[in-house]
Structures are given as C-alpha cells and as structure tokens.
Design a protein around this motif. Structure first.
Motif, PDB file in Angstrom:
ATOM      1  N   UNK A  40       0.867  -1.176   0.000  1.00 13.99           N
ATOM      2  CA  UNK A  40       0.000   0.000   0.000  1.00 13.99           C
ATOM      3  C   UNK A  40       0.903   1.226   0.000  1.00 13.99           C
ATOM      4  N   UNK A  41       0.657   2.178  -0.903  1.00 18.63           N
ATOM      5  CA  UNK A  41       1.627   3.254  -1.092  1.00 18.63           C
ATOM      6  C   UNK A  41       1.045   4.662  -0.926  1.00 18.63           C
ATOM      7  N   UNK A  42       0.056   4.827  -0.073  1.00 15.89           N
ATOM      8  CA  UNK A  42      -0.469   6.157   0.252  1.00 15.89           C
ATOM      9  C   UNK A  42      -0.868   6.920  -1.017  1.00 15.89           C
ATOM     10  N   UNK A  43      -1.745   6.348  -1.807  1.00 15.87           N
ATOM     11  CA  UNK A  43      -2.282   6.929  -3.050  1.00 15.87           C
ATOM     12  C   UNK A  43      -1.196   7.499  -3.968  1.00 15.87           C
ATOM     13  N   UNK A  44      -0.059   6.808  -4.024  1.00 17.75           N
ATOM     14  CA  UNK A  44       1.054   7.317  -4.834  1.00 17.75           C
ATOM     15  C   UNK A  44       0.753   7.317  -6.322  1.00 17.75           C
ATOM     16  N   UNK A  45      -0.212   6.512  -6.770  1.00 14.45           N
ATOM     17  CA  UNK A  45      -0.531   6.461  -8.204  1.00 14.45           C
ATOM     18  C   UNK A  45      -1.372   7.641  -8.667  1.00 14.45           C
ATOM     19  N   UNK A  46      -2.024   8.319  -7.747  1.00 16.24           N
ATOM     20  CA  UNK A  46      -2.964   9.374  -8.116  1.00 16.24           C
ATOM     21  C   UNK A  46      -2.326  10.514  -8.915  1.00 16.24           C
TER      22      UNK A  46
END
Length: 218
Positions: A40-46
């Motif tokens: 899980x990457x803290x909405x890094x893709x947004x």
C-alpha cells in the motif's frame, strides 16, 4: 498553442511522477512490504492518474510508461532476482520478461487511461474518481495474471503459514491446481491493491472538486 500545452504537460508530468515516487518512498518507510512484492503506497498512483485525466489518453499513457520505467528501477532488487537461474528462485528469462511486462510496464502504463470517462461524465470529481477506480482495477488484474502464471506454485505455502487466517486451510481443502493459484493471486494482490483502490478513489473524488488542481493551463 499546442506546443505550449505540450510544455505544460511535460513539466507537470515530471512533477507528478516525482510526487508519486516521494509518496511511495514515504510509504516504504512506514508500511511493511508484502513477502513477494507489493505494498500500500499512500495513493502514490494518483498524481500519474491525474496527468492522464487532464491531458488525455495519449499523453497519459506516455506518462504512465515513463512511470513504469522508474518503478522498474525502484524495484531493481526484485527485477534482478527474477533473472537468477531457476534453481535459485529465479523465474528464468521468459518468466522474468513476462513479469517485467505485466507487473511493471502494463501495470503502471494503464494509469494513463484516467481520462476514459471525461467526455461522457461532466462532473470532474466523478469522472476522475471513476477513472482512478478503473485504472487501478486494471493494474490489479495485471498483477493477478502475473501472480497466477508465475507465482502460483507458492499458493499452498502461502495459505498454510502458521498464524494465517482460518479460512486459509479451508481454501486448501476445497481447491487445488490452477484454481488454487488463481485464488492465491487474487487474495495476495488484493491485500495491497484493494486498500489502494479504495483510498485512491476517495482522494480522487475529493481533489476532483478543487479547480486549482484540475484546471489545465492554456
């Protein structure tokens, strides 16, 4: 006008990819990584999804592809291990190449498709949220396929680990072979992709209501 827009896109892409990398690095410091990769990457893709949403599918896919190459560099330890001889836990050349294609190039390039609903849904927050949901779902599917093909052999080990959820043994009792490999890949990748999907969709809906973020310079 087009050249000016292209310059804005290139500049914003660079900034957003950098932001995505920073968010992921912060996540790596505070969130444990899965044993075979994934986190899980803290909405890094947004940030990358937002570029695609603002500038269209073509530019979004270019941005997503560039991001996939950076992700590959960041995951060099995993990439290198995949090319080890098979008797040393490597995947072999064909398997390693397939892993690169599915888990990196496809999985991150599809993030550039975030604008797919923009022409039919006029509310920014909704089109961005649905776009984010869809592209992360596509990334999830890419990982499922990769896990099913390349890592299915670990399914029995995964579900039989001490302290695993009680339904792990139930799954081993009911399923075997290819079906067990598929269930394993869905569950394993779901541990980090489903929270990421939910969180990113929610945050996308929130920032979709902020004109300063969604506005395209001309």
């Amino acid at each position: 006008m087009k050249k000016k827009l292209d310059l804005y896109w290139l500049a914003e892409s660079a900034v957003m990819i950098a932001l995505a990398v920073v968010l992921e690095l912060v996540a790596k410091m505070i969130i444990p990584e899965m044993p075979f990769g994934g986190q899980v990457t803290i909405v890094s893709m947004l940030p990358v999804i937002l570029v695609g949403w603002k500038y269209g599918i073509a530019k979004g896919l270019i941005t997503g592809f560039a991001y996939s190459l950076i992700e590959m560099l960041m995951g060099m330890k995993t990439v290198t291990a995949a090319f080890l001889p098979q008797d040393q836990d490597g995947l072999g050349i064909a398997g390693a190449i397939l892993m690169l294609v599915l888990d990196y190039i496809v999985a991150f390039t599809v993030l550039g498709l975030g604008s797919m609903y923009k022409k039919v849904i006029k509310k920014n927050w909704l089109s961005l949220a649905l776009g984010a949901f869809t592209v992360i779902l596509l990334r999830y599917i890419a990982h499922i396929i990769s896990g099913y093909i390349l890592y299915g052999a670990w399914a029995e080990w995964f579900f039989s680990q001490e302290g695993f959820y009680a339904w792990g043994q139930t799954i081993l009792t009911k399923y075997s072979g290819k079906m067990l490999s598929l269930i394993y890949s869905i569950i394993y990748n779901g541990f980090f992709m489903i929270p990421e999907l939910i969180a990113t969709t929610i945050v996308a809906a929130i920032i979709g209501n902020i004109p300063q973020i969604t506005k395209i310079r001309k």
